[in-house]
Design an enzyme around this catalytic site. Structure first.
Site, short mmCIF file in Angstrom:
data_model
loop_
_atom_site.label_atom_id
_atom_site.label_comp_id
_atom_site.label_asym_id
_atom_site.label_seq_id
_atom_site.Cartn_x
_atom_site.Cartn_y
_atom_site.Cartn_z
N HIS A 62 -1.15 -0.26 -5.08
CA HIS A 62 -2.25 -1.11 -5.52
C HIS A 62 -2.47 -2.13 -4.33
CE1 HIS A 62 1.82 -3.49 -6.11
NE2 HIS A 62 0.97 -4.24 -6.19
N ASP A 66 2.02 -6.80 -0.07
CA ASP A 66 3.36 -6.43 0.29
C ASP A 66 3.46 -4.92 0.16
OD1 ASP A 66 2.86 -6.97 -2.65
OD2 ASP A 66 5.14 -7.30 -2.93
N HIS A 67 2.41 -4.22 -0.61
CA HIS A 67 2.42 -2.74 -0.57
C HIS A 67 1.67 -2.04 0.07
CE1 HIS A 67 4.70 -2.75 -4.60
NE2 HIS A 67 4.38 -4.06 -4.31
N HIS A 142 -0.18 -4.42 -14.62
CA HIS A 142 -0.02 -5.69 -13.49
C HIS A 142 -1.24 -6.44 -13.56
CE1 HIS A 142 2.13 -7.25 -10.27
NE2 HIS A 142 1.40 -6.96 -9.23
#
Length: 305
Positions: A62, A66-67, A142
């Protein structure tokens, strides 16, 4: 060994307590898949002596930074290293646009092609397949569109029993044995029965990667009996209300999903920066699902044939 997962980064939100943003390297047979690419991923790849040239697939769960904030840097480094072979990039809507804008305004033209595969939010479907594995999307719950991935090896071929193998079999006859066929003579009659000179195939292994999500039992049928499940465990049960508000899970909830799905092993990660010590989260998860491990950076989890 058929499948291994190396933890590169295991923290949520920001760097803390010597833990980096989320990223993992999955190896299935001779293929490597980079899953998520938080800031600093390429430095961690170097730290753990991973050859960049072996990575042909990158999957992003996503668009929270931080990803994926490490992705444009890694793509640029691959370009500078002279990569020319195609890279497959699987991710959410909007990722291709973001990368195109970044490359446009840095006046960068990559020396290698990118095959971009975009998933549809909320869909559980086959997103990628080759002759060895399949990858299905796993919709997660999410704050923004987010999906996990279920990797599964295709059924393997039978193994040759070298101690029972007759002499002078042709390559085509060896292939026939691996495909489960008998060896016939020139008259079409069975000369060697397959079961007498071959062994059953090793079973196919699977890995479920479930990043940011609140407690979501709907995913259970999609990841059932995975050999290894990675599930986020951002908070402990004492922060359950905050986990719900921020669309994250507790360690106990991750373990509950593992138990419902009847997986073999659970890895928990995506730790909140509030936890310097992680043993309370591990203890909490083990109270529900004993075969749980922490996503410690650099650690490799393996499934052996």
């Amino acid at each position: 060994m058929s499948l291994s997962i190396q933890i590169l980064g295991s923290n949520s939100a920001s760097f803390a307590h010597n833990r980096h943003h989320t990223s993992q390297l999955l190896k299935i047979q001779d293929q490597q898949f980079l899953i998520d690419c938080g800031e600093g991923t390429q430095l961690l790849l170097k730290k753990y002596d991973v050859k960049f040239s072996r990575i042909d697939h990158i999957l992003i769960s996503h668009l929270h930074g931080d990803h994926y904030y490490g992705l444009i840097g890694l793509l640029s480094t691959l370009h500078l290293y002279g990569r020319q072979k195609e890279l497959t990039l699987i991710g959410p809507p909007g990722l291709a646009e973001i990368l195109t804008i970044q490359l446009k305004y840095s006046e960068t033209t990559l020396a290698y092609p990118i095959r971009f595969i975009e998933w549809t939010p909320g869909e559980h479907k086959l997103i990628y397949e080759n002759y060895k594995i399949t990858i299905h999307t796993v919709p997660l719950d999410h704050r923004i569109p987010c999906c996990g991935y279920f990797f599964k090896e295709k059924p393997k071929k039978r193994r040759i029993n070298k101690h029972m193998l007759p002499e002078k079999l042709s390559p085509l006859q060896i292939i026939a044995l691996k495909n489960g066929e008998d060896i016939l003579d020139e008259n079409g009659k069975v000369k060697y029965k397959n079961e007498d000179i071959s062994l059953p195939p090793h079973r196919a292994f699977s890995y479920a990667y479930c990043s940011d999500t609140k407690y979501n039992p709907d995913m259970v049928p999609m990841i059932r009996k995975a050999d290894i499940l990675y599930h986020e465990a951002t908070f402990g049960e004492d922060m359950k209300d905050r986990a719900l508000r921020t669309f994250h899970s507790t360690a106990f909830e991750a373990a509950d999903i593992a138990k419902q799905a009847d997986v073999n092993q659970l890895i928990i990660g995506h730790f909140s920066t509030r936890y310097k010590e992680l043993w309370p989260l591990l203890k909490e998860a083990k109270s529900k699902f004993m075969n749980t491990e922490l996503a410690i950076e650099g650690h490799i989890f393996e499934v052996h044939a």
